[in-house]
Motif scaffolding. Structure first.
Motif, PDB file in Angstrom:
ATOM      1  N   TRP A 164      78.334  61.646  27.406  1.00  0.00           N
ATOM      2  CA  TRP A 164      77.882  62.539  28.213  1.00  0.00           C
ATOM      3  C   TRP A 164      77.892  64.140  28.064  1.00  0.00           C
ATOM      4  O   TRP A 164      79.283  63.874  28.487  1.00  0.00           O
ATOM      5  N   HIS A 165      77.405  64.795  27.401  1.00  0.00           N
ATOM      6  CA  HIS A 165      78.329  65.979  26.806  1.00  0.00           C
ATOM      7  C   HIS A 165      77.122  66.498  28.064  1.00  0.00           C
ATOM      8  O   HIS A 165      76.940  66.478  28.900  1.00  0.00           O
ATOM      9  N   TRP A 166      77.967  67.886  28.095  1.00  0.00           N
ATOM     10  CA  TRP A 166      78.198  68.752  29.510  1.00  0.00           C
ATOM     11  C   TRP A 166      76.255  69.553  29.543  1.00  0.00           C
ATOM     12  O   TRP A 166      76.356  69.131  30.989  1.00  0.00           O
ATOM     13  N   LEU A 210      82.550  70.442  38.050  1.00  0.00           N
ATOM     14  CA  LEU A 210      83.032  69.942  36.434  1.00  0.00           C
ATOM     15  C   LEU A 210      81.728  71.115  36.054  1.00  0.00           C
ATOM     16  O   LEU A 210      82.135  71.907  34.449  1.00  0.00           O
ATOM     17  N   LEU A 211      80.853  71.429  36.347  1.00  0.00           N
ATOM     18  CA  LEU A 211      79.314  71.994  35.887  1.00  0.00           C
ATOM     19  C   LEU A 211      79.074  73.455  35.901  1.00  0.00           C
ATOM     20  O   LEU A 211      78.270  73.709  35.114  1.00  0.00           O
ATOM     21  N   LEU A 259      70.877  66.715  34.403  1.00  0.00           N
ATOM     22  CA  LEU A 259      70.658  65.191  34.668  1.00  0.00           C
ATOM     23  C   LEU A 259      70.881  66.007  36.544  1.00  0.00           C
ATOM     24  O   LEU A 259      70.194  65.761  37.425  1.00  0.00           O
ATOM     25  N   THR A 260      72.025  67.057  36.992  1.00  0.00           N
ATOM     26  CA  THR A 260      72.404  67.250  38.439  1.00  0.00           C
ATOM     27  C   THR A 260      71.119  68.262  38.616  1.00  0.00           C
ATOM     28  O   THR A 260      70.868  68.325  39.194  1.00  0.00           O
ATOM     29  N   ALA A 261      70.561  69.148  37.638  1.00  0.00           N
ATOM     30  CA  ALA A 261      69.712  69.756  37.607  1.00  0.00           C
ATOM     31  C   ALA A 261      68.419  69.134  38.523  1.00  0.00           C
ATOM     32  O   ALA A 261      67.557  69.485  39.264  1.00  0.00           O
ATOM     33  N   GLY A 262      67.888  67.706  38.341  1.00  0.00           N
ATOM     34  CA  GLY A 262      66.776  67.201  37.586  1.00  0.00           C
ATOM     35  C   GLY A 262      67.052  66.414  39.722  1.00  0.00           C
ATOM     36  O   GLY A 262      66.585  66.011  40.029  1.00  0.00           O
ATOM     37  N   ASN A 263      68.923  66.093  40.095  1.00  0.00           N
ATOM     38  CA  ASN A 263      68.827  65.048  40.806  1.00  0.00           C
ATOM     39  C   ASN A 263      69.801  65.533  42.212  1.00  0.00           C
ATOM     40  O   ASN A 263      70.030  65.116  43.047  1.00  0.00           O
TER      41      ASN A 263
END
Length: 279
Positions: free
Chosen positions: A75-77, A93-94, A83-87
């Motif tokens: 699950w690449h950076w 770590l990002l 994904l985190t931009a959506g949820n």
């Protein structure tokens, strides 16, 4: 000659007495909830159990940490960022995809879990533990399962509890200060707490300005409240240890602790009930 039938004896208290008794019971309950943090041993078990569980997991996965949550993860950076931009999830770590940053965050998460397990600077360690758990799990969210979700939630709940009243280094330090007070000596000067506060403040400010706390509103608000409340606790303990501000902070902390214990109990019952229903 007519006789009056005997009247049945009146049972129970008159209405005013019952109202007064109910008011007294309610006052005692409010006093109990606001004056003390209930379940000191139970909350300590929660702290020790979850900190030990996650510490064991992180240490066990040390050889595979890069594949699970680091730069070598399937699950690449970039995928995690999308994904985190959506949820609107949060993960430090990002903030960077460098290997050094990953190693620093992973090591700090291990140290915070160990500190929480020992009950050393528990308030600060609980916040760092929450940040570490959210960061690691949200980096590769598909690596987890239902058990990770429980740890995810409990890491947040522990921030609101006074879980170091017993079985902790903080409790030992508080007992030593009490002994010094009984001898007429002032408590030991706290140096570590202000250092933590001074270091974490600029980090929190930078993360807020750089929009690095996820897309939710509650996490930045919570972190800023915790940071400001740490300053309030230090000032109250330093300048008015027996005054009204210190008493007010105790009441607020007890209310938060006791309310969180209720939430934890409901969640545990729901988890076990759900397991039984699905079986």
């Amino acid at each position: 000659m007519t006789t009056t039938p005997p009247t049945a004896p009146v049972t129970g208290r008159p209405a005013p007495d019952r109202i007064a008794a109910a008011g007294t019971a309610l006052a005692r309950a409010i006093q109990r909830v606001t004056a003390s943090a209930l379940g000191p041993y139970q909350s300590a078990v929660i702290r020790i159990g979850f900190a030990a569980t996650y510490l064991f997991f992180l240490v066990r996965e040390l050889p595979h940490r890069h594949e699970l949550y680091g730069p070598d993860s399937p699950w690449h950076w970039d995928l995690a960022r999308q994904l985190t931009a959506g949820n609107e999830a949060f993960s430090v770590l990002l903030w960077s995809d460098s290997v050094l940053w990953f190693e620093v965050v992973y090591a700090l998460t291990i140290l915070s879990a160990a500190g929480l397990l020992l009950g050393w600077r528990t308030r600060t360690m609980s916040v760092l533990f929450m940040v570490g758990v959210l960061s690691v799990q949200n980096r590769s969210v598909f690596m987890g399962d239902g058990g990770d979700n429980v740890i995810h939630l409990m890491a947040i709940y522990l921030v609101f509890t006074r879980c170091a009243q017993v079985w902790s280094l903080d409790a030992r330090r508080a007992a030593r200060d009490t002994e010094r007070g009984a001898l007429g000596l002032p408590p030991r000067r706290d140096v570590v707490g202000p250092v933590f506060w001074a270091v974490l403040g600029p980090v929190l400010l930078g993360a807020t300005l750089m929009d690095g706390l996820g897309g939710t509103w509650w996490l930045p608000v919570l972190l800023w409240i915790l940071w400001l409340s740490a300053a309030a606790w230090w000032a109250a303990n330093r300048f008015a240890p027996g005054g009204q501000p210190r008493a007010l902070l105790d009441v607020l902390a007890n209310l938060a602790h006791n309310a969180t214990l209720v939430v934890i109990m409901v969640e545990v019952c729901l988890i076990y009930a759900s397991a039984g229903w699905y079986k």
